[in-house]
Design a protein around this motif. Structure first.
Motif, PDB file in Angstrom:
ATOM      1  N   ALA A 147     -24.145-120.063  58.528  1.00  0.00           N
ATOM      2  CA  ALA A 147     -24.980-119.990  59.798  1.00  0.00           C
ATOM      3  C   ALA A 147     -26.421-120.093  59.283  1.00  0.00           C
ATOM      4  O   ALA A 147     -27.297-120.708  60.086  1.00  0.00           O
ATOM      5  N   MET A 148     -26.901-119.463  58.194  1.00  0.00           N
ATOM      6  CA  MET A 148     -28.402-119.413  57.866  1.00  0.00           C
ATOM      7  C   MET A 148     -28.655-121.010  57.388  1.00  0.00           C
ATOM      8  O   MET A 148     -29.913-121.407  57.722  1.00  0.00           O
ATOM      9  N   ALA A 149     -27.770-121.741  57.027  1.00  0.00           N
ATOM     10  CA  ALA A 149     -27.936-123.066  56.715  1.00  0.00           C
ATOM     11  C   ALA A 149     -28.232-124.037  58.156  1.00  0.00           C
ATOM     12  O   ALA A 149     -29.091-124.642  58.115  1.00  0.00           O
ATOM     13  N   ALA A 150     -27.627-123.454  59.054  1.00  0.00           N
ATOM     14  CA  ALA A 150     -27.852-124.044  60.426  1.00  0.00           C
ATOM     15  C   ALA A 150     -29.124-123.625  60.997  1.00  0.00           C
ATOM     16  O   ALA A 150     -29.726-124.538  61.486  1.00  0.00           O
ATOM     17  N   VAL A 151     -29.629-122.344  60.683  1.00  0.00           N
ATOM     18  CA  VAL A 151     -30.929-121.810  61.205  1.00  0.00           C
ATOM     19  C   VAL A 151     -31.695-122.732  60.332  1.00  0.00           C
ATOM     20  O   VAL A 151     -32.953-122.800  60.916  1.00  0.00           O
ATOM     21  N   GLY A 152     -31.762-122.812  59.338  1.00  0.00           N
ATOM     22  CA  GLY A 152     -32.480-123.781  58.465  1.00  0.00           C
ATOM     23  C   GLY A 152     -32.772-125.135  58.965  1.00  0.00           C
ATOM     24  O   GLY A 152     -34.169-125.759  58.905  1.00  0.00           O
ATOM     25  N   GLY A 153     -31.910-125.572  59.435  1.00  0.00           N
ATOM     26  CA  GLY A 153     -31.764-126.889  60.071  1.00  0.00           C
ATOM     27  C   GLY A 153     -32.582-126.897  61.143  1.00  0.00           C
ATOM     28  O   GLY A 153     -32.976-127.867  61.569  1.00  0.00           O
ATOM     29  N   ALA A 154     -32.415-125.636  62.169  1.00  0.00           N
ATOM     30  CA  ALA A 154     -33.061-125.718  63.085  1.00  0.00           C
ATOM     31  C   ALA A 154     -34.571-125.203  63.057  1.00  0.00           C
ATOM     32  O   ALA A 154     -35.495-125.880  63.805  1.00  0.00           O
ATOM     33  N   LEU A 155     -34.814-124.440  62.161  1.00  0.00           N
ATOM     34  CA  LEU A 155     -36.166-124.091  61.855  1.00  0.00           C
ATOM     35  C   LEU A 155     -37.258-124.979  61.165  1.00  0.00           C
ATOM     36  O   LEU A 155     -38.502-125.153  61.588  1.00  0.00           O
ATOM     37  N   GLY A 156     -36.403-125.908  60.376  1.00  0.00           N
ATOM     38  CA  GLY A 156     -37.320-126.884  59.759  1.00  0.00           C
ATOM     39  C   GLY A 156     -38.099-127.802  60.631  1.00  0.00           C
ATOM     40  O   GLY A 156     -39.294-127.855  60.252  1.00  0.00           O
ATOM     41  N   PRO A 157     -37.579-128.563  61.443  1.00  0.00           N
ATOM     42  CA  PRO A 157     -38.414-129.506  62.217  1.00  0.00           C
ATOM     43  C   PRO A 157     -39.217-128.922  63.281  1.00  0.00           C
ATOM     44  O   PRO A 157     -40.389-129.391  63.370  1.00  0.00           O
ATOM     45  N   ILE A 158     -38.843-127.576  63.702  1.00  0.00           N
ATOM     46  CA  ILE A 158     -39.909-126.924  64.562  1.00  0.00           C
ATOM     47  C   ILE A 158     -41.141-126.511  64.024  1.00  0.00           C
ATOM     48  O   ILE A 158     -42.312-126.791  64.240  1.00  0.00           O
ATOM     49  N   LEU A 159     -40.818-125.702  62.682  1.00  0.00           N
ATOM     50  CA  LEU A 159     -41.947-125.248  61.742  1.00  0.00           C
ATOM     51  C   LEU A 159     -42.685-126.288  61.408  1.00  0.00           C
ATOM     52  O   LEU A 159     -43.806-126.338  61.322  1.00  0.00           O
ATOM     53  N   GLY A 160     -42.154-127.278  60.936  1.00  0.00           N
ATOM     54  CA  GLY A 160     -42.699-128.503  60.452  1.00  0.00           C
ATOM     55  C   GLY A 160     -43.612-129.282  61.623  1.00  0.00           C
ATOM     56  O   GLY A 160     -44.951-129.542  61.529  1.00  0.00           O
ATOM     57  N   GLY A 161     -43.085-129.247  62.868  1.00  0.00           N
ATOM     58  CA  GLY A 161     -43.831-129.732  64.120  1.00  0.00           C
ATOM     59  C   GLY A 161     -45.003-128.853  64.143  1.00  0.00           C
ATOM     60  O   GLY A 161     -46.117-129.354  64.541  1.00  0.00           O
ATOM     61  N   GLU A 305     -42.225-131.591  69.422  1.00  0.00           N
ATOM     62  CA  GLU A 305     -41.277-132.279  70.340  1.00  0.00           C
ATOM     63  C   GLU A 305     -39.837-132.778  69.739  1.00  0.00           C
ATOM     64  O   GLU A 305     -38.857-132.507  70.217  1.00  0.00           O
ATOM     65  N   THR A 306     -40.154-133.474  68.855  1.00  0.00           N
ATOM     66  CA  THR A 306     -38.899-133.921  67.955  1.00  0.00           C
ATOM     67  C   THR A 306     -38.269-132.788  67.287  1.00  0.00           C
ATOM     68  O   THR A 306     -37.107-132.961  67.700  1.00  0.00           O
ATOM     69  N   GLY A 307     -38.780-131.791  66.875  1.00  0.00           N
ATOM     70  CA  GLY A 307     -38.199-130.638  66.162  1.00  0.00           C
ATOM     71  C   GLY A 307     -37.372-129.867  67.348  1.00  0.00           C
ATOM     72  O   GLY A 307     -36.182-129.458  67.120  1.00  0.00           O
ATOM     73  N   LEU A 308     -38.015-129.731  68.354  1.00  0.00           N
ATOM     74  CA  LEU A 308     -37.107-128.879  69.550  1.00  0.00           C
ATOM     75  C   LEU A 308     -35.965-129.889  69.955  1.00  0.00           C
ATOM     76  O   LEU A 308     -35.081-129.387  70.385  1.00  0.00           O
ATOM     77  N   ARG A 309     -36.432-131.400  70.185  1.00  0.00           N
ATOM     78  CA  ARG A 309     -35.048-132.057  70.570  1.00  0.00           C
ATOM     79  C   ARG A 309     -34.007-132.032  69.987  1.00  0.00           C
ATOM     80  O   ARG A 309     -32.845-132.556  70.086  1.00  0.00           O
ATOM     81  N   LEU A 310     -34.245-132.087  68.564  1.00  0.00           N
ATOM     82  CA  LEU A 310     -33.230-131.824  67.540  1.00  0.00           C
ATOM     83  C   LEU A 310     -32.416-130.647  67.555  1.00  0.00           C
ATOM     84  O   LEU A 310     -31.436-130.471  66.622  1.00  0.00           O
ATOM     85  N   LEU A 311     -32.787-129.655  68.029  1.00  0.00           N
ATOM     86  CA  LEU A 311     -32.231-128.086  68.048  1.00  0.00           C
ATOM     87  C   LEU A 311     -30.683-128.121  68.386  1.00  0.00           C
ATOM     88  O   LEU A 311     -30.097-127.390  67.786  1.00  0.00           O
ATOM     89  N   PRO A 312     -30.267-128.966  69.251  1.00  0.00           N
ATOM     90  CA  PRO A 312     -28.828-128.674  69.643  1.00  0.00           C
ATOM     91  C   PRO A 312     -27.786-128.671  68.469  1.00  0.00           C
ATOM     92  O   PRO A 312     -27.031-127.686  68.519  1.00  0.00           O
ATOM     93  N   THR A 313     -28.023-129.482  67.573  1.00  0.00           N
ATOM     94  CA  THR A 313     -27.216-129.239  66.378  1.00  0.00           C
ATOM     95  C   THR A 313     -27.206-128.132  65.665  1.00  0.00           C
ATOM     96  O   THR A 313     -26.200-127.737  65.329  1.00  0.00           O
ATOM     97  N   ALA A 314     -28.431-127.717  65.462  1.00  0.00           N
ATOM     98  CA  ALA A 314     -28.322-126.341  64.579  1.00  0.00           C
ATOM     99  C   ALA A 314     -27.878-125.138  65.359  1.00  0.00           C
ATOM    100  O   ALA A 314     -27.405-124.312  64.889  1.00  0.00           O
TER     101      ALA A 314
END
Length: 501
Positions: A147-161, A305-314
C-alpha cells in the motif's frame, strides 16, 4: 534482538515496518516525480533523445546491476547497516542535484540514486521477513508495504506538480533529503539488526559477473529498443550479458554458499510472484511515462493537474493492497494473483479500445490500480516461500524483476510507441531530428511554422495518442500471458498463512 514483552515487541515490529514503508514510499515517489518533472528538465537543459532516455534509465540500470551483490552483502554485513547506509547515499545524491548544470550531471545523480536505491529496496523486504516471523502477520505487513508503494505512486506526481509550480525542477530531487535524515534517525532506534547466521565465504568473482551481466543486459535492451534488433552494439552487449549471466548461474548452482540461490526458482509460487513483478512493471513503466506526457503535451494539463489526474491508479491500489491478504485467505492466493493481473489487463485494454478522453482513461487507471493490489500477495508469496537466511536473495530477485521490467517497458514498449508516433508524422518533417524524436520536439518545430505548424501540431498529438493506445494493447497482451502463467505455476491450495508451500 530480545524484547521484554510481547506487546512491546509488537509495537516495535509495526513501528519498524513504518520506517521500512516510508523508505519504500520515497524511492517510489522519486520515480514518479521524475515522470512529471521530465518536461521541465527538458525545457531547461535541452537534452537530446538519448540523454532523455538515460535520465529515465540510469537509475534502474545501476539499481538492477547492484541488487544481487548489495543484497548478498546486506545478508552478511547486516541488513540494518545496509539500509541506513542506503538512506545516506540517497540523501547525498539528492543534495548533489544542486550542482547539476547539464543533462550528463542529472544522469550522474540518477545513477548515484540507483546505488542508494539498490541498498534500500531489498533491505526493506528482507527485514520485513525477519521482523514478522508469523506468516499471517507477515502477509498483512507486506500488504501495508504494498500500500505504501501505491501511496508513493500517488504522492509523487502531486508533490512533483506542487514543487514544479512553485520552485525549479531541482526541488523534485531535494525533497528526498529531509525524509532520508528522519529515516536514518528512526531506523537507528526502531529497527533490529539481522544477518545470515552462517558466515559464508564472499564470492568476489560472482559479484563481478552479476554486475557486468545485469548492466550489459539492461544496456543491450535499451540499445536494441532504440536502434532496432540489428544494432551491432546492442547485439554485442546482449551476447556479453548472456555469457556473464550464464556463467554466474552456473557458478551459483555449483557453490555450497552461492551469492544468489537459483534453487528458489524450483518453487512454482516463488516463480509466479516474480512473473507478477516483471509483467506489471513492464506494462506500467511504459504506459505511465507516455500517460504523463500525453496529459501535459496533448491535453495541456499543468504538472499538478497531471498528478491529480493520475491519482485513480494509486488510490485504488492503496485500497486493494491491504485487503489482498484477507481476500487470498478466503478465495485463494492463486485466484487473487491471477485475478489481479486480469483486472489490470482490462485497464490497459481500455486505453486501446475506448476513446482517449480523460473519463475513459480514468476508468482504465482504476482497473490498473485494483489489479496492482495483487502485488501485495506476490511479495507475500515470494518472501514466505523462501527460508529466513535467503530473505535477501528472495528480495533481490523480486526487486530485480521490478527494475528489469521498468527498463524493458521503457526500452521495448517505448520503442514501439516511438515507431508508431513517427509513422503518424507527415513526411515533410521526417527529416528533422527534433521533430522525429519526441512530441515535445515536434511541437517546438511546429511553433515556428505558423499555420502549417498548427496542422503539424494536430497531427503530432494524434500520432502520440495512437502510440499510447498501442502501448495499452501491448500491456493488455502481457497481462493476459502473465495471468495464464500464474494460474499454471501457483498451486490451487497455496496458503499464505502456512510456513510450508
Amino acid at each position: 534482538m530480545t524484547l521484554a514483552t510481547e506487546p512491546t515487541a509488537t509495537r516495535r515490529r509495526w513501528a519498524g515496518l513504518a520506517v521500512l514503508s516510508a523508505s519504500l514510499l520515497l524511492v517510489v515517489m522519486d520515480i514518479t516525480i521524475l515522470n512529471v518533472a521530465l518536461p521541465a528538465i527538458s525545457a531547461d537543459l535541452r537534452p537530446d533523445a538519448m540523454q532523455l532516455l538515460w535520465m529515465v534509465d540510469a537509475y534502474p540500470l545501476v539499481l538492477s546491476g547492484l541488487l544481487v551483490t548489495v543484497s548478498g552483502l546486506g545478508d552478511r554485513w547486516g541488513r540494518k547497516k545496509m539500509l541506513l547506509s542506503g538512506f545516506a547515499v540517497f540523501g547525498l545524491a539528492s543534495t548533489l542535484i544542486l550542482l547539476a548544470d547539464g543533462p550528463l550531471a542529472v544522469i550522474a545523480v540518477r545513477a548515484l540514486l540507483g546505488v542508494g536505491g539498490a541498498m534500500i529496496m531489498p533491505s526493506t523486504l528482507s527485514m520485513i521477513r525477519t521482523l514478522f516471523t508469523d506468516p499471517r502477520e507477515r502477509a498483512t505487513a507486506l500488504g501495508v508495504w504494498g500500500a505504501m508503494a501505491a501511496v508513493g505512486g500517488a504522492l509523487g506526481p502531486i508533490l512533483g506538480g506542487l514543487l514544479l509550480e512553485n520552485f525549479s525542477w531541482h526541488s523534485a530531487f531535494l525533497v528526498n533529503v529531509p525524509v532520508m535524515a528522519v529515516a536514518i534517525v528512526a531506523g537507528l532506534f526502531l529497527l533490529p539488526e539481522s544477518r545470515t547466521a552462517v558466515r559464508a565465504r564472499w564470492d568476489g568473482a560472482g559479484m563481478l559477473l552479476s554486475i557486468v551481466g545485469m548492466v550489459a543486459l539492461v544496456y543491450s535492451i535499451k540499445n536494441l529498443g532504440k536502434n532496432g534488433l540489428t544494432d551491432p552494439v546492442g547485439l554485442a552487449t546482449l551476447t556479453l550479458a548472456a555469457v556473464m549471466l550464464g556463467w554466474f548461474v552456473l557458478r551459483c548452482l555449483r557453490r555450497p554458499d552461492p551469492l544468489l540461490d537459483i534453487g528458489l526458482f524450483r518453487s512454482g509460487p516463488f516463480t509466479a510472484g516474480v512473473v507478477v513483478a516483471l509483467a506489471t512493471s513492464i506494462a506500467m513503466a511504459a504506459t505511465m511515462l507516455l500517460m504523463a506526457q500525453w496529459m501535459q503535451l496533448v491535453q495541456g494539463y499543468s504538472p499538478l493537474e497531471t498528478g491529480l489526474r493520475l491519482l485513480p491508479t494509486a488510490v485504488f491500489a492503496l485500497v486493494a493492497s491491504p485487503l489482498a491478504p484477507a481476500l487470498a485467505a478466503r478465495i485463494g492466493a492463486r485466484t487473487v494473483l491471477a485475478g489481479g493481473m486480469a483486472v489490470a489487463g482490462l485497464g490497459f485494454l481500455l486505453l486501446f479500445v475506448a476513446p482517449l478522453e480523460y473519463g475513459w482513461v480514468a476508468l482504465a487507471l482504476v482497473f490498473v490500480g485494483l489489479g496492482q493490489g495483487a502485488l501485495a500477495i506476490a511479495s507475500a508469496v515470494v518472501m514466505s516461500g523462501s527460508p529466513v537466511e535467503k530473505a535477501g536473495n528472495a528480495a533481490a530477485i523480486e526487486e530485480t524483476s521490478y527494475e528489469l521490467g521498468s527498463v524493458l517497458g521503457v526500452a521495448v514498449l517505448g520503442s514501439v510507441a516511438a515507431a508508431v508516433y513517427r509513422a503518424g508524422l507527415p513526411h515533410a518533417v521526417e527529416g528533422s531530428a527534433a521533430a522525429r524524436e519526441s512530441l515535445g520536439g515536434t511541437l517546438d518545430v511546429a511553433a515556428q511554422l505558423g499555420a502549417e505548424g498548427e496542422r503539424l501540431a494536430v497531427l503530432a498529438k494524434a500520432a502520440f495518442a495512437d502510440s499510447l493506445a498501442i502501448t495499452g494493447a501491448a500491456g493488455a497482451g502481457l497481462m493476459l500471458a502473465a495471468t495464464l502463467a500464474i494460474w499454471w505455476l501457483t498451486p490451487r491450495d497455496l496458503d499464505l498463512g502456512s510456513t510450508h508451500h
